[in-house]
Design a protein around this motif. Structure first.
Motif, PDB file in Angstrom:
ATOM      1  N   PHE A  40     -46.953   4.681  38.836  1.00 20.55           N
ATOM      2  CA  PHE A  40     -45.855   3.799  39.220  1.00 20.55           C
ATOM      3  C   PHE A  40     -44.530   4.465  38.858  1.00 20.55           C
ATOM      4  N   ALA A  41     -43.600   4.467  39.814  1.00 25.50           N
ATOM      5  CA  ALA A  41     -42.233   4.901  39.531  1.00 25.50           C
ATOM      6  C   ALA A  41     -41.480   3.712  38.944  1.00 25.50           C
ATOM      7  N   ASN A  42     -40.772   3.947  37.843  1.00 24.05           N
ATOM      8  CA  ASN A  42     -40.165   2.829  37.122  1.00 24.05           C
ATOM      9  C   ASN A  42     -38.657   2.748  37.344  1.00 24.05           C
ATOM     10  N   LYS A  43     -37.930   3.730  36.858  1.00 18.39           N
ATOM     11  CA  LYS A  43     -36.475   3.603  36.922  1.00 18.39           C
ATOM     12  C   LYS A  43     -35.814   4.965  36.806  1.00 18.39           C
ATOM     13  N   GLU A  76     -42.425  -6.721  29.877  1.00 18.93           N
ATOM     14  CA  GLU A  76     -41.959  -5.629  30.724  1.00 18.93           C
ATOM     15  C   GLU A  76     -40.682  -6.017  31.460  1.00 18.93           C
ATOM     16  N   MET A  77     -40.583  -7.272  31.876  1.00 21.30           N
ATOM     17  CA  MET A  77     -39.355  -7.733  32.528  1.00 21.30           C
ATOM     18  C   MET A  77     -38.179  -7.675  31.566  1.00 21.30           C
ATOM     19  N   LEU A  78     -38.397  -8.140  30.327  1.00 19.38           N
ATOM     20  CA  LEU A  78     -37.321  -8.113  29.340  1.00 19.38           C
ATOM     21  C   LEU A  78     -36.926  -6.688  28.990  1.00 19.38           C
ATOM     22  N   ASN A  79     -37.866  -5.750  29.147  1.00 21.10           N
ATOM     23  CA  ASN A  79     -37.588  -4.349  28.855  1.00 21.10           C
ATOM     24  C   ASN A  79     -36.837  -3.661  29.990  1.00 21.10           C
ATOM     25  N   GLY A  80     -36.646  -4.360  31.095  1.00 21.99           N
ATOM     26  CA  GLY A  80     -35.930  -3.784  32.226  1.00 21.99           C
ATOM     27  C   GLY A  80     -36.803  -2.940  33.134  1.00 21.99           C
ATOM     28  N   ASP A  81     -38.137  -3.060  33.017  1.00 21.83           N
ATOM     29  CA  ASP A  81     -39.034  -2.287  33.870  1.00 21.83           C
ATOM     30  C   ASP A  81     -39.108  -2.906  35.255  1.00 21.83           C
ATOM     31  N   LYS A  82     -39.045  -2.062  36.267  1.00 24.17           N
ATOM     32  CA  LYS A  82     -39.189  -2.482  37.662  1.00 24.17           C
ATOM     33  C   LYS A  82     -40.103  -1.468  38.350  1.00 24.17           C
ATOM     34  N   MET A  83     -41.394  -1.546  38.073  1.00 20.89           N
ATOM     35  CA  MET A  83     -42.330  -0.527  38.518  1.00 20.89           C
ATOM     36  C   MET A  83     -42.788  -0.781  39.953  1.00 20.89           C
ATOM     37  N   TYR A 306     -45.652  -0.117  20.991  1.00 20.77           N
ATOM     38  CA  TYR A 306     -44.886  -0.426  22.201  1.00 20.77           C
ATOM     39  C   TYR A 306     -46.051  -0.386  23.123  1.00 20.77           C
ATOM     40  N   SER A 307     -47.899  -0.382  23.403  1.00 20.70           N
ATOM     41  CA  SER A 307     -48.053  -1.131  24.609  1.00 20.70           C
ATOM     42  C   SER A 307     -46.677  -1.589  25.129  1.00 20.70           C
ATOM     43  N   ARG A 308     -46.440  -1.359  26.369  1.00 19.39           N
ATOM     44  CA  ARG A 308     -45.155  -1.551  26.997  1.00 19.39           C
ATOM     45  C   ARG A 308     -44.818  -3.027  27.091  1.00 19.39           C
ATOM     46  N   GLY A 309     -43.667  -3.435  26.537  1.00 14.25           N
ATOM     47  CA  GLY A 309     -43.233  -4.806  26.618  1.00 14.25           C
ATOM     48  C   GLY A 309     -43.890  -5.743  25.628  1.00 14.25           C
ATOM     49  N   THR A 310     -44.909  -5.284  24.896  1.00  9.27           N
ATOM     50  CA  THR A 310     -45.621  -6.179  23.989  1.00  9.27           C
ATOM     51  C   THR A 310     -44.723  -6.670  22.875  1.00  9.27           C
ATOM     52  N   ALA A 373     -27.983  -2.983  37.712  1.00 12.11           N
ATOM     53  CA  ALA A 373     -28.912  -2.268  36.843  1.00 12.11           C
ATOM     54  C   ALA A 373     -30.238  -3.007  36.765  1.00 12.11           C
ATOM     55  N   SER A 374     -31.297  -2.259  36.446  1.00  5.99           N
ATOM     56  CA  SER A 374     -32.631  -2.859  36.389  1.00  5.99           C
ATOM     57  C   SER A 374     -32.812  -3.760  35.172  1.00  5.99           C
TER      58      SER A 374
END
Length: 576
Positions: A40-43, A76-83, A306-310, A373-374
């Motif tokens: 996945f491309a993120n940002k 993940e949303m709070l982390n600004g991820d938009k995969m 960081y599991s991402r967003g955890t 911004a993401s």
């Protein structure tokens, strides 16, 4: 009634689905040869401004006809991820050499859109089997005499994926961009560009459980370990010194005071005598602005180091679940102080931390939306946050308030409070509140000072902080040192017959938060390359909220420690 229950159940299901994540992908991370491993491309974003990130396809990369977004959890949303799914196909254990990704005609507008990001050292971030990978999108060369403006902009057109595997699992992935495979986009003209990628698989014996270790190496180099060890050693020595000082006060000073005061009988000329015993009729006089004081103390139930967003999800859920503790603490202590304005007290308790945090979030989210911004949270995510507060946090808070209000706990004061407060004698300037705060916060700040650079470079840089055991030890030492320092300052305050120690212990305990914010100023101007309105506002906005939280938390620790100490010493003497 049944319809309302069904609606509530549906809302609860949606909230928990978003928190837990609906589509987590391949959970066991096991593949067979030829299986398509998710990428996945993120940002993308400027390297020096890690918080200023944008969606990957905001730049005119090779994109599929229909961009498919990965469903993400709340963290993940709070982390600004938009995969989103990219065109790269990286099958398990399938090597590829110069595979064509797409043949793209870059228009003048496309070249212009790439030049500014390349000038600002933009990087891209992707995730392959939940492993993060980074790379730069291009490079620029200054002082090129062949160019009118002296600068050449090169866009990388080839990415090399170097992947390590162990049996049926992906262990490590690296990305390499080669300047030899690039296209010159300095001039405003149409350019035909072939975007390529290569994949090379290499077997390794590293077990799957160790695959995240490479991200820790930057923090566990020998000189970093020495720095962390020195930080802990210094903190432990500080604790031992403070314990020795307090032991000396207790053994040599308080013991003598106990012996002296236990034989004294209060007489009519007490006004001419000195010492902490002679303010026993005022030391438990309730502080001014007690409502504000109570709901500041109530926030002890709301703060937890960081599991991402955890991490974001855990902090959000824990904060919501502990709101009942905040409500109970506030209402119970307010009862002990004889308060009667319940609605005002509970409103202040609920808004003391959440209010400034919400206002800061609204401002920063507006700035992020202006920058497109993401990290800007969309409306649906904000609604989810409000639902969590409405369904979980608020009912628990109200329940805690009701239980605390109906509790029969009484304030235990070992001495009777006189009707008229004793006048506090004139004191030198260094005994004032501001001076005492400056002195009291210095030692606790020294405990965490050596760890702050690693934390800041993790939050506002590209490092990943993984030494949570050391961080937990430092946190415990910080709590102990704060308690010991404030006890010593409270004793010195009572010794000069200043009985207004309630607010003083709170402010002195929380002064470490002011020092941390001062360090953030130092870090921003001397150790970071952060620029621009968005990054500056995010840095100072969220740092101010964090330091404010530390102020409230450590202030509560200081007050509680002082209250136990004051009760103990006045319980040990004869008071009429």
């Amino acid at each position: 009634m049944a319809g309302s229950v069904d609606k509530l159940t549906a809302i609860w299901t949606v909230v928990m689905a978003v928190i837990n994540g609906v589509n987590r992908g391949a959970s066991d991370h096991k593949y067979s040869t030829g299986d398509l491993v998710p990428l996945f491309a993120n940002k993308v974003g400027p390297f020096n401004n890690p918080t200023e990130t944008y969606q990957y396809f905001d730049l005119p990369f090779c994109a599929p006809d229909k961009v498919k977004e990965k469903r993400q959890d709340l963290g993940e949303m709070l982390n600004g991820d938009k995969m989103v799914e990219a065109l790269y196909k990286l099958e398990f254990r399938v090597n590829k050499d110069s595979q064509l990704l797409c043949r793209k005609k870059l228009t003048k507008e496309d070249s212009e859109r790439f030049r500014e990001p390349i000038k600002n050292s933009y990087y891209f971030q992707m995730y392959y089997d939940d492993l993060p990978i980074w790379g730069f999108i291009g490079n620029f060369q200054k002082e090129n005499k062949a160019r009118p403006n002296g600068t050449t902009y090169l866009l990388y057109t080839h990415i090399g994926f170097h992947i390590f595997y162990n049996n049926d699992r992906v262990i490590e992935i690296n990305v390499r961009t080669d300047p030899r495979f690039s296209v010159d986009i300095t001039e405003d003209r149409e350019i035909e560009a072939d975007f390529m990628y290569s994949v090379k698989w290499v077997e390794t014996k590293v077990p799957f459980e160790w695959r995240m270790d490479k991200y820790e190496k930057s923090l566990v180099l020998p000189h970093h370990i020495k720095a962390h060890s020195f930080s802990i050693t210094t903190s432990c020595v500080t604790v031992l010194l403070l314990t020795g000082i307090l032991a000396s006060i207790y053994i040599y000073v308080l013991k003598n005071d106990f012996v002296k005061y236990s034989h004294d009988v209060e007489s009519t000329d007490d006004q001419s005598e000195t010492g902490w015993k002679y303010i026993h009729g005022d030391v438990f006089r309730y502080p001014r602005h007690s409502v504000i004081f109570v709901f500041m103390l109530a926030l002890v139930g709301a703060f937890y180091p960081y599991s991402r967003g955890t991490l974001h999800t855990a902090l959000l859920v824990i904060y919501a679940l502990t709101s009942g503790i905040a409500g109970y603490t506030s209402a119970s202590f307010y009862t002990q102080l004889g308060g009667s304005n319940w609605v005002r007290n509970q409103l202040l308790t609920g808004c003391l931390f959440c209010g400034p945090l919400f206002l800061t979030f609204c401002f920063l989210n507006t700035v992020a939306m202006a920058y497109k911004a993401s990290v800007a949270l969309p409306l649906d995510t904000i609604i989810i946050l409000l639902l969590i507060w409405t369904i979980i946090a608020f009912p628990l808070f109200v329940l805690g308030c009701i239980v605390g209000k109906n509790s029969k706990t009484e304030f235990e004061a070992p001495c009777r409070t006189t009707k008229c407060p004793r006048k506090i004698p004139p004191l030198p300037f260094y005994r004032g509140t501001i001076s005492q705060m400056a002195m009291a916060g210095f030692l606790p700040f020294g405990v965490i000072y050596f760890e702050l650079p690693y934390i800041f470079v993790s939050v506002w840089g590209h490092k990943i902080y993984t030494l949570y055991s050391i961080l937990f030890i430092i946190f415990i030492i910080l709590i102990i040192v704060t308690a010991l320092v404030i006890i010593a300052f409270t004793y010195l305050q009572l010794a000069v017959e200043d009985h207004e120690w309630w607010w003083r212990s709170m402010l002195c305990g929380g002064s470490t938060g002011v020092y941390i914010f001062g360090y953030s100023l130092y870090y921003y101007f001397t150790r970071s390359d952060l620029t621009g309105l968005m990054q500056t506002s995010f840095f100072f906005g969220y740092n101010a909220c964090i330091c404010y939280g530390f102020f409230l938390m450590l202030g509560t620790v200081g007050f509680r420690a002082s209250l136990l100490f004051v009760r103990h010493i006045y319980h040990s003497i004869k008071c009429d």
